[in-house]
Write a protein that holds these residues in place. Structure first.
Motif, mmCIF file in Angstrom:
data_model
loop_
_atom_site.group_PDB
_atom_site.id
_atom_site.type_symbol
_atom_site.label_atom_id
_atom_site.label_comp_id
_atom_site.label_asym_id
_atom_site.label_seq_id
_atom_site.Cartn_x
_atom_site.Cartn_y
_atom_site.Cartn_z
ATOM 1 N N ASP A 185 7.822 4.102 1.486
ATOM 2 C CA ASP A 185 8.446 2.832 1.876
ATOM 3 C C ASP A 185 7.594 2.080 2.878
ATOM 4 O O ASP A 185 7.461 0.854 2.799
ATOM 5 N N ARG A 186 6.987 2.797 3.807
ATOM 6 C CA ARG A 186 6.166 2.151 4.838
ATOM 7 C C ARG A 186 4.891 1.553 4.235
ATOM 8 O O ARG A 186 4.511 0.416 4.562
ATOM 9 N N CYS A 187 4.254 2.294 3.350
ATOM 10 C CA CYS A 187 3.014 1.797 2.739
ATOM 11 C C CYS A 187 3.270 0.559 1.880
ATOM 12 O O CYS A 187 2.477 -0.383 1.877
ATOM 13 N N VAL A 188 4.384 0.550 1.141
ATOM 14 C CA VAL A 188 4.729 -0.610 0.332
ATOM 15 C C VAL A 188 5.051 -1.800 1.220
ATOM 16 O O VAL A 188 4.628 -2.943 0.948
ATOM 17 N N LEU A 189 5.800 -1.565 2.275
ATOM 18 C CA LEU A 189 6.166 -2.639 3.199
ATOM 19 C C LEU A 189 4.923 -3.277 3.813
ATOM 20 O O LEU A 189 4.822 -4.508 3.917
ATOM 21 N N LEU A 190 3.958 -2.471 4.200
ATOM 22 C CA LEU A 190 2.723 -2.999 4.785
ATOM 23 C C LEU A 190 1.902 -3.748 3.728
ATOM 24 O O LEU A 190 1.303 -4.788 4.016
ATOM 25 N N ALA A 191 1.872 -3.229 2.501
ATOM 26 C CA ALA A 191 1.123 -3.900 1.436
ATOM 27 C C ALA A 191 1.725 -5.259 1.104
ATOM 28 O O ALA A 191 1.002 -6.171 0.668
ATOM 29 N N ASP A 192 3.019 -5.409 1.294
ATOM 30 C CA ASP A 192 3.669 -6.689 1.027
ATOM 31 C C ASP A 192 3.168 -7.799 1.949
ATOM 32 O O ASP A 192 3.411 -8.980 1.680
ATOM 33 N N THR A 193 2.458 -7.438 3.015
ATOM 34 C CA THR A 193 1.926 -8.451 3.934
ATOM 35 C C THR A 193 0.551 -8.961 3.500
ATOM 36 O O THR A 193 0.014 -9.886 4.116
ATOM 37 N N VAL A 194 -0.028 -8.360 2.452
ATOM 38 C CA VAL A 194 -1.376 -8.755 2.046
ATOM 39 C C VAL A 194 -1.370 -10.183 1.507
ATOM 40 O O VAL A 194 -0.453 -10.602 0.805
ATOM 41 N N LYS A 195 -2.399 -10.924 1.835
ATOM 42 C CA LYS A 195 -2.553 -12.303 1.377
ATOM 43 C C LYS A 195 -3.552 -12.346 0.222
ATOM 44 O O LYS A 195 -4.467 -11.522 0.134
ATOM 45 N N ASP A 196 -3.385 -13.333 -0.661
ATOM 46 C CA ASP A 196 -4.311 -13.485 -1.786
ATOM 47 C C ASP A 196 -5.751 -13.583 -1.305
ATOM 48 O O ASP A 196 -6.661 -12.974 -1.885
ATOM 49 N N GLU A 197 -5.968 -14.346 -0.258
ATOM 50 C CA GLU A 197 -7.328 -14.531 0.271
ATOM 51 C C GLU A 197 -7.936 -13.200 0.685
ATOM 52 O O GLU A 197 -9.145 -12.967 0.498
ATOM 53 N N GLU A 198 -7.121 -12.302 1.237
ATOM 54 C CA GLU A 198 -7.637 -10.997 1.653
ATOM 55 C C GLU A 198 -8.012 -10.144 0.445
ATOM 56 O O GLU A 198 -9.035 -9.448 0.461
ATOM 57 N N LEU A 199 -7.205 -10.192 -0.602
ATOM 58 C CA LEU A 199 -7.539 -9.442 -1.818
ATOM 59 C C LEU A 199 -8.836 -9.936 -2.446
ATOM 60 O O LEU A 199 -9.548 -9.170 -3.102
ATOM 61 N N LEU A 200 -9.135 -11.213 -2.248
ATOM 62 C CA LEU A 200 -10.298 -11.816 -2.904
ATOM 63 C C LEU A 200 -11.562 -11.781 -2.063
ATOM 64 O O LEU A 200 -12.664 -11.884 -2.618
ATOM 65 N N THR A 201 -11.440 -11.646 -0.759
ATOM 66 C CA THR A 201 -12.629 -11.797 0.089
ATOM 67 C C THR A 201 -12.968 -10.576 0.937
ATOM 68 O O THR A 201 -14.120 -10.423 1.352
ATOM 69 N N LEU A 202 -12.010 -9.704 1.211
ATOM 70 C CA LEU A 202 -12.281 -8.559 2.085
ATOM 71 C C LEU A 202 -12.742 -7.355 1.269
ATOM 72 O O LEU A 202 -12.234 -7.092 0.186
#
Length: 291
Positions: A185-202
């Motif tokens: 539950d904690r890992c999913v909750l934290l992943a829900d904060t990811v932004k599209d820009e972060e998935l594409l650039t980091l």
């Protein structure tokens, strides 16, 4: 950091994950076609998704995701194999207006379904189907895992027409090594904060640190990905045979030969009359007709 998939897990838990980043393979798919920008973005999400699922199921064969709808976008399809080769295609509904850049997932596709096909080199082919009843590709794919009673799985996907990225989390069934009952539950909750820009650039390590700097994350060596088409003269010939003798001979009578091309990579294939008759002879025990 481009064109790779990165596995990771959280120590002392039964939670694992994958990160995918695509640029060159994504560009090669788009360079072969001229889709509207909103379709380009959705195709990038699908490429990221098929790479994530192929690595997740550990399939020795081909995995494909096919999205069929009744809206302006009739078809999205992507395919991947264990060698890290990806290909994808989209098809717009004939005579439909060009979709707006801000059109949503369900607005583009309307009613429809997603078919996920696992085609192993040995063994039986498996196909799962889920309805388009979520407002994103990631939501529909997560519903597929729930419906098929597989491992709890969440996906986050993003694409901008230049880069595509995705994150997958999965809860494994083995509880014997899980020392943290709240980890999933904690890992999913934290992943829900990811932004599209972060998935594409980091990069993977930076993104995982940004999301899980208080967790103990074990990162494995990345696996490279690339564009690759599985078309061949033999596969195209087999597809031609499905048209039947009558239709093939009608084309021969009109054009003297058959010319076709792969929808994915646009490689052209030419079959003259002798070659077509030889194909028909192989597919039918009766002797070929001589013109």
């Amino acid at each position: 950091m481009t064109d790779q998939i990165q596995r990771f897990l959280f120590d002392n838990t039964n939670v694992r994950g994958e990160l995918v980043t695509l640029e060159r393979a994504y560009a090669e798919v788009l360079d072969r076609h001229a889709y509207p920008p909103v379709v380009n973005r959705l195709l990038g999400e699908l490429l990221a998704a098929v790479a994530l699922l192929t690595d997740t199921v550990k399939l020795d064969g081909t995995l494909s995701i096919e999205v069929r709808g009744k809206g302006a976008l009739a078809l999205l399809m992507a395919e991947s194999n264990p060698g890290g080769e990806l290909r994808a295609i989209a098809r717009l509904t004939e005579d439909a207006p060009t979709p707006a850049d801000d059109a949503g997932f369900l607005e583009l596709l309307g009613e429809g379904q997603i078919m996920i096909t696992l085609d192993p080199r040995e063994g039986h082919r498996y196909q799962g189907i889920v309805a388009l009843d979520h407002d994103s590709l990631a939501g529909c794919l997560a519903a597929y895992f729930v419906q098929s009673e597989q491992l709890p799985t969440h996906l986050w996907l993003a694409a901008d027409g230049h880069r595509a990225g995705g994150l997958l989390l999965q809860r494994m069934p083995d509880e014997s090594q899980n020392q943290d009952q709240d980890a999933w539950d904690r890992c999913v909750l934290l992943a829900d904060t990811v932004k599209d820009e972060e998935l594409l650039t980091l990069g993977p390590e930076m993104l995982l640190h940004r999301l899980y700097h208080e967790e103990t994350v074990r990162i494995f060596d990345p696996k490279p990905l690339r564009f690759g088409c599985t078309c061949s003269r033999e596969r195209i010939a087999s597809a031609l045979l499905t048209l039947g003798q009558v239709e093939l001979r009608e084309v021969l009578a009109e054009h003297g030969s058959i010319d076709t091309q792969c929808h994915f990579c646009h490689t052209r294939y030419h079959f003259d009359e002798v070659e077509v008759e030889a194909l028909l002879a192989q597919g039918d025990s009766s002797p070929p007709v001589v013109h």
